[in-house]
Design an enzyme around this catalytic site. Sequence first.
Site, PDB file in Angstrom:
ATOM      1  N   HIS A 193       0.821  -1.192   0.000  1.00 10.22           N
ATOM      2  CA  HIS A 193       0.000   0.000   0.000  1.00 10.22           C
ATOM      3  C   HIS A 193       0.869   1.261   0.000  1.00 10.22           C
ATOM      4  CE1 HIS A 193      -3.768  -2.127   1.902  1.00 10.22           C
ATOM      5  NE2 HIS A 193      -3.424  -2.611   0.718  1.00 10.22           N
ATOM      6  N   GLU A 253       1.018   3.859   2.018  1.00 12.43           N
ATOM      7  CA  GLU A 253       1.628   4.234   3.279  1.00 12.43           C
ATOM      8  C   GLU A 253       2.862   3.378   3.562  1.00 12.43           C
ATOM      9  OE1 GLU A 253      -2.910   4.184   4.149  1.00 12.43           O
ATOM     10  OE2 GLU A 253      -1.518   3.349   2.664  1.00 12.43           O
ATOM     11  N   CYS A 285      -2.209  -0.819   7.467  1.00 12.20           N
ATOM     12  CA  CYS A 285      -1.444   0.431   7.380  1.00 12.20           C
ATOM     13  C   CYS A 285      -1.608   1.293   8.623  1.00 12.20           C
ATOM     14  CB  CYS A 285      -1.855   1.207   6.148  1.00 12.20           C
ATOM     15  SG  CYS A 285      -1.308   0.434   4.617  1.00 12.20           S
ATOM     16  N   TRP A 339     -13.035   7.893 -39.405  1.00  8.65           N
ATOM     17  CA  TRP A 339     -12.844   8.699 -38.208  1.00  8.65           C
ATOM     18  C   TRP A 339     -13.485  10.073 -38.341  1.00  8.65           C
ATOM     19  CZ3 TRP A 339     -11.163   5.401 -34.850  1.00  8.65           C
ATOM     20  CH2 TRP A 339     -10.294   4.380 -35.235  1.00  8.65           C
ATOM     21  N   ASP A 345     -17.288  -2.579 -36.966  1.00  8.05           N
ATOM     22  CA  ASP A 345     -15.930  -2.019 -36.928  1.00  8.05           C
ATOM     23  C   ASP A 345     -14.853  -3.013 -36.509  1.00  8.05           C
ATOM     24  OD1 ASP A 345     -17.106   0.407 -37.565  1.00  8.05           O
ATOM     25  OD2 ASP A 345     -17.254   1.055 -35.477  1.00  8.05           O
ATOM     26  N   ALA A 383     -25.010   3.458 -25.962  1.00  6.63           N
ATOM     27  CA  ALA A 383     -24.929   4.681 -25.165  1.00  6.63           C
ATOM     28  C   ALA A 383     -26.279   5.005 -24.538  1.00  6.63           C
ATOM     29  CB  ALA A 383     -24.459   5.838 -26.037  1.00  6.63           C
TER      30      ALA A 383
END
Length: 329
Positions: free
Chosen positions: A57, A59, A92, A177, A207, A264
């Site tokens: 980690h 720390e 930690c 594009w 694609d 989407a």
Amino acid sequence: MPSDADSRLDALWLGAAARLATRGIPLSRPNPSVGAILVRQGKVIARGWTQPGGRPHAEAVALAAAGEQARGATLYVTLEPCAHASTRGPDCAGLVAESGVARVVIGCHDPDPRTAGAGAAKLRAAGIEVVEADHAECAQSLVGYLVRQRLGRPHVTLKLALSADGYLAPPPGEGQWLTGEVARAHVHAMRARMDAILVGRGTWQADAPRLDVRLPGIEDRSPQRWLLSSGAAPSGWNRLAAPQDITQIEGAQYLMVEGGAETARAFLAAGLVDRLLLYRAPREVGGGGAALPELTGTALLGKPEWQLIDTHQLGKDTLQVYERAQISD
């Protein structure tokens, strides 16, 4: 109680720790990427961030680098130090308590019930001054972990390239594009920060996207590939039947959705998009191709649930970053 000047200085150091933490995203999975900085009299003694695979980690890295110099120093850490035992290493909070650190400034409370307040309590019991700052930049650097802990799913970024009038591709015969090379390179850099990436079957069939990272030096950071489909996934891909099934992407803190208007809209309708990355090309397309007019800049002005937080020019194209309202406890 720290003075206003101390609080401002603490905020600056926590911001530095938050930016340091981003170096571990997403390699620290399944653990969050944490940043830690040890400071004495305004000078950095040591620093650390969560290492690949989640150990050691942040720390532990910083304390090992500092050695005896940690005594009397202030530790700035983006997330409350863990307090639970693990077969993978010591907690930690215990390491910090034994280090001689005089003060710990914590940027974000840990919602993991194994730590949740116990880390700060363990430090106070050792006589260490503890400041819990609720620092926005620290929370942002940990957003994938926080969403995973609180909602049981990865943080979702919806990435789209759009024309000025909301189309997703140029007219037939004008290439693949909408955006230029600079914007496309930026997409690859964003992919390198993801645990997983997803498209719909329509995008996959049209694609055959590779969805990998093709920037020199970080090609090995390509995320897992996922397909939103009711049918079988092709070789090398994983399948989800519905957007809500992202809870099944084990260990993933960061998911990017890249594909298609239908996919989407499905994620947006399900309320599962936390961030929008919209690469806007400076041209109109028109015609009958796939489009998302609801995500044009003008349309988003009328949607208070989305806040524009950043804008960048990428060659001839413009990147706009939107976020939903912050996740709260």
